[in-house]
Design a protein around this motif. Structure first.
Motif, PDB file in Angstrom:
ATOM      1  N   THR A  20       0.870   9.774  -5.795  1.00 48.89           N
ATOM      2  CA  THR A  20       0.973  10.269  -7.163  1.00 48.89           C
ATOM      3  C   THR A  20       2.245   9.706  -7.793  1.00 48.89           C
ATOM      4  O   THR A  20       3.300   9.705  -7.163  1.00 48.89           O
ATOM      5  N   ILE A  21       2.116   9.199  -9.024  1.00 52.10           N
ATOM      6  CA  ILE A  21       3.268   8.643  -9.735  1.00 52.10           C
ATOM      7  C   ILE A  21       3.334   9.230 -11.138  1.00 52.10           C
ATOM      8  O   ILE A  21       2.312   9.641 -11.692  1.00 52.10           O
ATOM      9  N   GLU A  22       4.522   9.275 -11.678  1.00 53.87           N
ATOM     10  CA  GLU A  22       4.722   9.735 -13.050  1.00 53.87           C
ATOM     11  C   GLU A  22       4.728   8.518 -13.973  1.00 53.87           C
ATOM     12  O   GLU A  22       5.497   7.582 -13.759  1.00 53.87           O
ATOM     13  N   ILE A  23       3.886   8.540 -14.979  1.00 50.57           N
ATOM     14  CA  ILE A  23       3.824   7.463 -15.972  1.00 50.57           C
ATOM     15  C   ILE A  23       4.569   7.965 -17.204  1.00 50.57           C
ATOM     16  O   ILE A  23       4.209   8.992 -17.772  1.00 50.57           O
ATOM     17  N   ASN A  33      -1.543   5.800  -7.634  1.00 52.32           N
ATOM     18  CA  ASN A  33      -1.568   4.415  -7.182  1.00 52.32           C
ATOM     19  C   ASN A  33      -2.884   4.208  -6.433  1.00 52.32           C
ATOM     20  O   ASN A  33      -3.128   4.850  -5.413  1.00 52.32           O
ATOM     21  N   PRO A  34      -3.763   3.330  -6.907  1.00 49.64           N
ATOM     22  CA  PRO A  34      -5.079   3.178  -6.264  1.00 49.64           C
ATOM     23  C   PRO A  34      -4.994   2.603  -4.848  1.00 49.64           C
ATOM     24  O   PRO A  34      -5.863   2.852  -4.025  1.00 49.64           O
TER      25      PRO A  34
END
Length: 93
Positions: free
Chosen positions: A70-73, A64-65
């Motif tokens: 940290t995210i899972e796409i 996420n800027p």
């Protein structure tokens, strides 16, 4: 300047001596066939103009800027378009 759908319909009607209603029906039919082919995972090729295929994108980790979190796409599908020879030639002239 980009053509929108009504501009495209007008140009097709003008070049093919169809009424605008007939040209719009043809554009709508093409759109339906194109979407259906992509939905079913089939490719679509208009020789000289372009080819399109559905491609699978693997799951990945992103960031996420705004927060740096940290995210899972998740895995998803996309469409890959490739220009044909007529289109490439028209763009380079």
């Amino acid at each position: 300047m980009a053509y929108n759908k009504s501009d495209l319909v007008s140009k097709i009607a003008q070049k093919s001596n169809l009424t605008k209603a007939q040209a719009e029906a043809a554009v709508n039919a093409f759109q339906d066939v194109f979407v259906e082919a992509m939905r079913e995972g089939e490719g679509l090729k208009l020789t000289g103009l372009f080819s399109a295929e559905r491609v699978k994108r693997a799951a990945r980790t992103g960031r996420n800027p705004r927060t740096g979190e940290t995210i899972e796409i998740p895995a998803t599908y996309g469409v890959k378009l490739s220009a044909g020879s007529l289109l490439k030639k028209a763009v380079t002239e």
